[in-house]
Every structure is written in C-alpha cells, then in structure tokens.
Design an enzyme around this catalytic site. Structure first.
Site, PDB file in Angstrom:
ATOM      1  N   HIS A 171       2.555 -53.514  21.760  1.00 47.38           N
ATOM      2  CA  HIS A 171       3.132 -52.307  22.351  1.00 47.38           C
ATOM      3  C   HIS A 171       2.477 -51.021  21.873  1.00 47.38           C
ATOM      4  O   HIS A 171       3.061 -49.952  22.017  1.00 47.38           O
ATOM      5  CB  HIS A 171       4.648 -52.261  22.060  1.00 47.38           C
ATOM      6  CG  HIS A 171       5.394 -53.408  22.680  1.00 47.38           C
ATOM      7  ND1 HIS A 171       6.618 -53.836  22.219  1.00 47.38           N
ATOM      8  CD2 HIS A 171       5.083 -54.239  23.707  1.00 47.38           C
ATOM      9  CE1 HIS A 171       7.029 -54.866  22.943  1.00 47.38           C
ATOM     10  NE2 HIS A 171       6.111 -55.139  23.846  1.00 47.38           N
ATOM     11  N   CYS A 231      -4.684 -32.128  26.264  1.00 43.55           N
ATOM     12  CA  CYS A 231      -5.921 -32.930  26.235  1.00 43.55           C
ATOM     13  C   CYS A 231      -7.066 -31.999  26.648  1.00 43.55           C
ATOM     14  O   CYS A 231      -6.856 -30.999  27.342  1.00 43.55           O
ATOM     15  CB  CYS A 231      -5.806 -34.096  27.212  1.00 43.55           C
ATOM     16  SG  CYS A 231      -7.318 -35.098  27.274  1.00 43.55           S
ATOM     17  N   ALA A 259      14.421 -60.368   6.463  1.00 40.92           N
ATOM     18  CA  ALA A 259      13.016 -60.796   6.378  1.00 40.92           C
ATOM     19  C   ALA A 259      12.427 -60.520   5.001  1.00 40.92           C
ATOM     20  O   ALA A 259      11.621 -61.316   4.490  1.00 40.92           O
ATOM     21  CB  ALA A 259      12.200 -60.070   7.446  1.00 40.92           C
TER      22      ALA A 259
END
Ligand code: BV8
Ligand code: ZN
Length: 252
Positions: A120, A158, A241
C-alpha cells in the site's frame, strides 16, 4: 512449557523451504501507531475510507494532507518493536523469507527489513497527484496538528504545477501490479504464511492467506482477537505480536 500451537508453528518454520509474513497495522500497535479499526481511533472522527481515497483528496486536499502529516508526526516518534525486529532477523536467518506489508509507516525498514513488499505504499514518500512522475522522499515538514495544533497547510506544489499527494494506495486505487504479483507468487509457493496484526478485510491483500492455503502452506494467524481469517487459519496464535513473535523465534 511453550504452548503446543507455538511449538507446532516453530517446527514448521524450522523445516520450511519458504516462509512469508504478511503484516497489518497491528504489528505497529505496540510502537504507538494507531490501527485503523481499533479503539484508539485516529485524530479525527473520519474513518480511513473517508480520507484514504482519491475523491477525498480531490474534494479537500488540505484535510487529507494534514491527516497524513499528523500520522507522520506520530510515526516519527515511534520505534520499531520486538515484533518488527524478529521479522527483520527472519529475513537474515531463514533460508527463504519474504515480508509483505500493508503498512505504510516504514517501521519494518527502520527495524532492518530490506526485501519487503509494501503493498500500500509508504507515507514517507509523496508523488505528483497529476501523475507527472515526480516522487519525493521529503513529504514536507511535520506539524503539531491535532485539535488546536499547528495550522493546516496546503499540500506542496509539484514542479508541473499540480499538487503532491502521499505515495500510498488509496481505497479504489489499484495496487502496483509488480508488488501484488510478487506477493501472490510468494504466498502461492511458501510452506508457512504468518499473518500478523491484520483485520484481514482489505483486498486484494486479504486474498493472500487463501492463495497460500491453496498452495499447501500452513496458514498461521497472529492477532489479539478474531478476524474473518480466524476460522480458516490452520493455527491461531492469540496475543500481541511484540510478545508472540519473539517467543516463536526462540523456538524456531
Ligand atoms: C483495489 C493505505 C481495485 C492508505 C490502505 C475485492 C477485490 C479488490 C478490491 C476490493 C474487493 N472488495 C472490496 C474492495 C475495495 C477495497 C477494499 O478491500 N475494501 C474493504 C474495506 C472492504 N480495496 C481497495 O480499494 C484496494 N484497491 O483493489 O482497487 C482496482 C483495480 C483496478 C483499477 C482500479 C481499482 C486498495 C486497498 C488499499 C487501501 N489502502 N492503506 C493509508 O494507510 O492511509 S488500506 C489500510 O487498511 C491500511 O493499509 C491497513 O494496513 C489496511 C488493512 O488494515 P489492517 O492493517 O488490517 O489494520 P486494522 O486496523 O484493520 O486491523 C489491525 C489488526 O491488528 C486487528 O485485527 C487487531 O486485532 C490487530 N492487532 C491490534 N494490536 C495488535 C494486533 N495484532 C497483533 N498484535 C497487536 N499488538
Ligand atoms: Zn507533477
């Protein structure tokens, strides 16, 4: 006495020719990065699908850019946790290991993972919203954004005159075919797929466990709660985890 399920997974990881780990936001939870669908929630009451879409950016680029700035500020002060570090060592120590992440936070790289597939994208890169090809690793200064924080700013311009946008895959946008193709192939041929910290609802990433299963892999879900994958997984390791991965590594 280690849990029989953990011992079974460790035995399979040791014997495996190829291991794949697929991670979601849950692996970064213990680093202090809020998950998408967890109770911690994000800064505004919007859901990711309200903000992580090209339509949201077209409608209000300033709001979307600010949300990402706020998330970068959170991630900037976060650190990889023991779960990230175990997966970075697996990359070094296992004969064939592929990390596939849905996360955009860059914590796997900071933990030392190099060959990962970022399905992603990455929040630390920005690219031209008009597609002129410009890509930058400097997505702009942080902010103290948050309720009453620093004033919102417009996304940087940009060079082509358009705006820069986060270099991530938004809902409704196609994943980079090179990444998803490599991830599917890795899942298809692996012997063990570790699915770590994902709600397993976002496609096409959520299709990887079934692909691995069809290829004959042992599918292991590592999560603190049930997900739509739980019923299909061969082994469920319930726990955070940052605790379970080190326990697995110690036995593998
Ligand atoms: C696409 C980047 C097509 C942005 C994200 C079927 C096929 C194809 C598409 C679809 C389909 N069905 C629906 C779709 C559309 C959509 C989709 O899947 N929607 C879902 C919601 C139904 N998919 C798409 O739009 C994809 N695009 O397919 O386009 C196309 C083709 C051609 C041409 C044009 C278009 C794009 C999807 C990518 C979206 N971008 N992120 C950003 O980050 O801002 S997705 C977003 O969700 C994040 O990347 C996140 O990683 C991902 C998944 O969430 P999780 O990582 O799982 O996080 P979550 O909070 O949900 O869960 C955390 C889990 O961790 C929980 O289970 C929790 O219990 C656990 N946990 C918590 N703490 C711990 C823990 N576990 C262990 N230890 C802990 N301590
Ligand atoms: Zn441009």
């Amino acid at each position: 006495m280690p849990d029989a399920r953990l011992t079974r997974v460790a035995t399979c990881v040791r014997a495996a020719r190829s291991v794949v780990a697929m991670t979601g936001a849950g692996i970064s939870a213990e680093s202090g990065v809020p998950t998408f669908r967890g109770s911690a929630g994000l800064w505004r009451s919007f859901s990711p699908s309200d903000l992580a879409t090209p339509e949201a950016f077209a409608r209000d680029p300033r709001l979307v850019w600010e949300w990402y700035r706020w998330r970068r500020d959170l991630i900037r002060v976060a650190h990889p946790n023991p779960g990230h570090l175990v997966l970075a060592r697996f990359e070094k120590n296992l004969p064939q290991f592929q990390l596939v992440t849905q996360n955009v936070d860059g914590l796997h790289q900071r933990a030392g993972s190099h060959t990962l597939i970022e399905l992603h994208g990455n929040i630390w890169r920005a690219r031209c919203a008009a597609g002129c090809g410009r890509l930058t690793e400097e997505p702009g200064q942080g902010c103290l954004a948050g309720p009453g924080g620093a004033p919102a700013v417009d996304p940087p311009a940009c060079a082509c005159g358009s705006l820069l946008r986060p270099d991530v895959v938004w809902f409704g946008e196609a994943l980079d075919p090179r990444h998803i193709t490599r991830a599917i192939e890795a899942a298809r041929v692996c012997d063990v797929l570790l699915v770590v910290g994902t709600s397993a609802v976002v496609y096409p990433a959520a299709a990887l466990p079934r692909i691995a299963r069809q290829g004959g892999a042992l599918v292991v879900e590592l999560n603190i709660e049930d997900t739509p994958l739980t019923a299909e997984a061969d082994v469920v390791l319930r726990g955070p985890a940052a605790d379970v991965l080190p326990a697995l590594e110690a036995l593998a």
